[in-house]
Design a protein around this motif. Structure first.
Motif, mmCIF file in Angstrom:
data_model
loop_
_atom_site.group_PDB
_atom_site.id
_atom_site.type_symbol
_atom_site.label_atom_id
_atom_site.label_comp_id
_atom_site.label_asym_id
_atom_site.label_seq_id
_atom_site.Cartn_x
_atom_site.Cartn_y
_atom_site.Cartn_z
ATOM 1 N N MET A 186 0.838 -1.202 0.000
ATOM 2 C CA MET A 186 0.000 0.000 0.000
ATOM 3 C C MET A 186 0.874 1.254 0.000
ATOM 4 S SD MET A 186 -2.861 -1.342 2.763
ATOM 5 C CE MET A 186 -3.255 0.257 3.369
ATOM 6 N N LEU A 187 1.936 1.233 0.787
ATOM 7 C CA LEU A 187 2.852 2.387 0.835
ATOM 8 C C LEU A 187 3.550 2.579 -0.504
ATOM 9 C CD1 LEU A 187 4.340 1.776 4.372
ATOM 10 C CD2 LEU A 187 3.022 3.784 3.683
ATOM 11 N N ILE A 219 0.813 -2.902 13.126
ATOM 12 C CA ILE A 219 0.909 -1.585 13.747
ATOM 13 C C ILE A 219 2.045 -0.851 13.042
ATOM 14 C CG2 ILE A 219 1.488 -0.280 15.816
ATOM 15 C CD1 ILE A 219 0.241 -2.467 17.472
ATOM 16 N N VAL A 220 1.720 0.332 12.508
ATOM 17 C CA VAL A 220 2.727 1.203 11.903
ATOM 18 C C VAL A 220 3.123 2.188 12.987
ATOM 19 C CG1 VAL A 220 3.188 2.865 10.071
ATOM 20 C CG2 VAL A 220 1.658 0.934 9.636
ATOM 21 N N ARG A 221 4.387 2.098 13.427
ATOM 22 C CA ARG A 221 4.831 2.902 14.565
ATOM 23 C C ARG A 221 6.169 3.551 14.236
ATOM 24 N NH1 ARG A 221 4.289 0.383 20.275
ATOM 25 N NH2 ARG A 221 3.220 -1.026 18.899
ATOM 26 N N GLY A 222 6.259 4.859 14.479
ATOM 27 C CA GLY A 222 7.509 5.553 14.218
ATOM 28 C C GLY A 222 7.480 6.978 14.706
ATOM 29 N N ILE A 223 8.446 7.766 14.226
ATOM 30 C CA ILE A 223 8.573 9.161 14.632
ATOM 31 C C ILE A 223 8.891 10.037 13.429
ATOM 32 C CG2 ILE A 223 9.248 8.824 17.035
ATOM 33 C CD1 ILE A 223 12.121 8.927 16.193
ATOM 34 N N PHE A 246 0.924 11.616 4.045
ATOM 35 C CA PHE A 246 1.325 10.559 3.116
ATOM 36 C C PHE A 246 1.092 9.192 3.746
ATOM 37 C CE2 PHE A 246 4.586 7.443 2.028
ATOM 38 C CZ PHE A 246 4.325 7.258 0.680
ATOM 39 N N ILE A 247 1.524 9.037 4.984
ATOM 40 C CA ILE A 247 1.381 7.747 5.663
ATOM 41 C C ILE A 247 -0.093 7.429 5.902
ATOM 42 C CG2 ILE A 247 1.874 6.484 7.792
ATOM 43 C CD1 ILE A 247 4.517 8.145 7.905
#
Length: 166
Positions: free
Chosen positions: A24-25, A73-77, A153-154
Motif C-alpha cells: 500500500m505504501l 501496527i505502523v509505529r515511528g517518529i 502521506f502515511i
C-alpha cells in the motif's frame, strides 16, 4: 508557539499484514515522487523530503511495520534529521553543564573571598541555552508544513485499500 513535542509519533493500526501494508505504501508513493523520497527495507521504512524541496529544517520520518495478531501496527517518529537533532542535544548539554559548572565554581570562589568572575559569566551559558531552544522552535515551526505532508502521506497510504497503481 506549537505544542511541546520533540519528535511527533506515528501510530496506526491496520488490519492487513506487513507485506500488504508495504505494498500500500509503495502504491501510494507514485503520487508523491516529486515531493517525498520513500525507502523501505523489510519492515523498516524512512521518508524524507525530496532534495529539490529540502531545507535545513526539513523533517525525516522513520517507522516500523510490526505484525500483531489482528494485523499490523505502523509505529515511528517524525522529526529533525538525526545529525541536526544530535547538534541541538550537544548544544543543550554543553550550555547547561557549562552554566552549572561556572555557577558552582563561581559560588565556591566567592565563599572563599576570591574573585567570583565565573559566577558572573554563567548567565552567558543560560542565554546560549535559551537561544538554542528558540532556534529549535523556529526550525520546528518552519518544518510544520513538511511534517504534516509526511504524516498525511502515511495516513493516506494506509487509508487507501487500492493496491493497484493507477
Amino acid at each position: 508557539m506549537t505544542e511541546i513535542s520533540i519528535r511527533p509519533k506515528i501510530r496506526h493500526e491496520v488490519a492487513q499484514d506487513p507485506d500488504s501494508v508495504r505494498k500500500m505504501l509503495i502504491a501510494h508513493e507514485q503520487f508523491h515522487e516529486s515531493e517525498l523520497l520513500f525507502s523501505k527495507k523489510h519492515n523498516h521504512c524512512t521518508i524524507e523530503i525530496h532534495p529539490t524541496q529540502q531545507h535545513y529544517w526539513s523533517p525525516y520520518a522513520t517507522f516500523n511495520l510490526e505484525k500483531t495478531e489482528s494485523g499490523t501496527i505502523v509505529r515511528g517518529i517524525v522529526g529533525p534529521r538525526p545529525n541536526l537533532l544530535a547538534s541541538f542535544m550537544v548544544l543543550y548539554v554543553f550550555s547547561l553543564a557549562s552554566f552549572t559548572i561556572c555557577a558552582v565554581i563561581g559560588t565556591g570562589m566567592l565563599s572563599l573571598n576570591k574573585s567570583g568572575l565565573l559566577l558572573y559569566i554563567s548567565p552567558v551559558f543560560l542565554l546560549l541555552f535559551i537561544a538554542t531552544y528558540l532556534a529549535a522552535q523556529f526550525g520546528k515551526n518552519k518544518a510544520t508544513h513538511q511534517t504534516k505532508q509526511i504524516k498525511e502521506f502515511i495516513a493516506g497510504a494506509l487509508l487507501s485499500n487500492d493496491l493497484s497503481p493507477k
